[in-house]
Design a protein around this motif. Structure first.
Motif, PDB file in Angstrom:
ATOM      1  N   THR A  95      37.881 -10.752 -78.090  1.00  0.00           N
ATOM      2  CA  THR A  95      37.481 -10.555 -76.690  1.00  0.00           C
ATOM      3  C   THR A  95      38.615 -10.049 -75.812  1.00  0.00           C
ATOM      4  O   THR A  95      38.399  -9.739 -74.646  1.00  0.00           O
ATOM      5  CB  THR A  95      36.958 -11.879 -76.093  1.00  0.00           C
ATOM      6  N   ARG A 175      18.901 -17.138 -77.150  1.00  0.00           N
ATOM      7  CA  ARG A 175      20.204 -17.443 -77.749  1.00  0.00           C
ATOM      8  C   ARG A 175      20.508 -16.454 -78.875  1.00  0.00           C
ATOM      9  O   ARG A 175      19.678 -16.230 -79.754  1.00  0.00           O
ATOM     10  CB  ARG A 175      20.236 -18.874 -78.287  1.00  0.00           C
ATOM     11  N   LYS A 178      27.079 -15.625 -81.877  1.00  0.00           N
ATOM     12  CA  LYS A 178      28.330 -15.545 -81.130  1.00  0.00           C
ATOM     13  C   LYS A 178      29.068 -14.239 -81.430  1.00  0.00           C
ATOM     14  O   LYS A 178      29.754 -13.698 -80.570  1.00  0.00           O
ATOM     15  CB  LYS A 178      29.222 -16.744 -81.467  1.00  0.00           C
ATOM     16  N   ARG A 179      28.937 -13.764 -82.647  1.00  0.00           N
ATOM     17  CA  ARG A 179      29.568 -12.503 -83.044  1.00  0.00           C
ATOM     18  C   ARG A 179      28.493 -11.572 -83.594  1.00  0.00           C
ATOM     19  O   ARG A 179      28.328 -11.429 -84.805  1.00  0.00           O
ATOM     20  CB  ARG A 179      30.655 -12.756 -84.089  1.00  0.00           C
TER      21      ARG A 179
END
Length: 230
Positions: A95, A175, A178-179
């Protein structure tokens, strides 16, 4: 009769332990490429061979991000260190691409190696020449898989992958992974003849188009690091 208490013997000052570094691999080539993790090593070995640079470029896995400094320091004790003419370092931006590059610069400074001023540009002040590529490149957040996802963006399978992830997102009420780039890359591998492989092994199996324009920054970087040794 009471005996006087014995006083504890004065302890001699112990010498400070020297900082230890991992035993480095023997250096067999004039050009080194340091990469983050064994999966990356497999991928970049496949790319190196694809570019016909295997005779010139040795690839070393420095492990996790926190191990880069100790790996660089350990290189000085490796057989063949004085013969190195160029070093390339590749890691993911995640990030924070700026922070990732500054972290590599700090490790180079600690190891007393030349420090490039900008990513994707080799240092010109001292030997070995040193270059750093923060993936996906151009100061953007992401990782190797960010580029790999672009290599199959126009493939027929991509429509199926899009539908799959849209379905999962709806079931999870918005949802997401995350990656997401890592997840999409693994989904693409799942469409291949042998789906039980990692990203790096997939490169060895030619599941990725190593000539795709999205991987141009990787190809150009490897070529520039190799050329710096000439």
């Amino acid at each position: 009769m009471e005996h006087p208490q014995r006083q504890p013997a004065t302890q001699e000052a112990q010498p400070m332990a020297r900082e230890s570094f991992p035993k480095p691999e023997s250096i067999t080539k004039e050009t080194l490429l340091l990469v983050e993790g064994n999966d990356s090593r497999n991928f970049f070995e496949a790319m190196r061979d694809h570019l016909s640079l295997s005779h010139q470029l040795q690839i070393i896995n420095f492990g996790g991000i926190k191990q880069l400094k100790s790996t660089l320091l350990g290189l000085r004790g490796a057989s063949g260190f004085t013969d190195i003419k160029s070093i390339g370092i590749i890691r993911d931006a995640e990030t924070n691409p700026t922070g990732a590059f500054q972290s590599v610069q700090a490790s180079l400074r600690r190891a007393k190696l030349p420090i490039p001023a900008n990513p994707e540009q080799l240092s010109c002040d001292g030997q070995p020449a040193v270059g750093v590529l923060i993936l996906p490149g151009q100061g953007k957040p992401g990782m190797l898989e960010t580029l790999l996802c672009k290599t199959f963006a126009d493939a027929p399978e991509c429509r199926c992958i899009d539908v799959f992830f849209k379905c999962v997102e709806e079931l999870r009420q918005g949802r997401t992974a995350k990656r997401p780039d890592k997840a999409r890359a693994q989904a693409f591998i799942a469409t291949q003849p042998d789906p039980h492989v990692s990203v790096g092994v997939a490169a060895r199996k030619r599941y990725w188009n190593l000539d795709h324009q999205a991987l141009a920054p990787v190809r150009d970087f490897l070529k520039s690091v190799a050329a710096a040794a000439n």
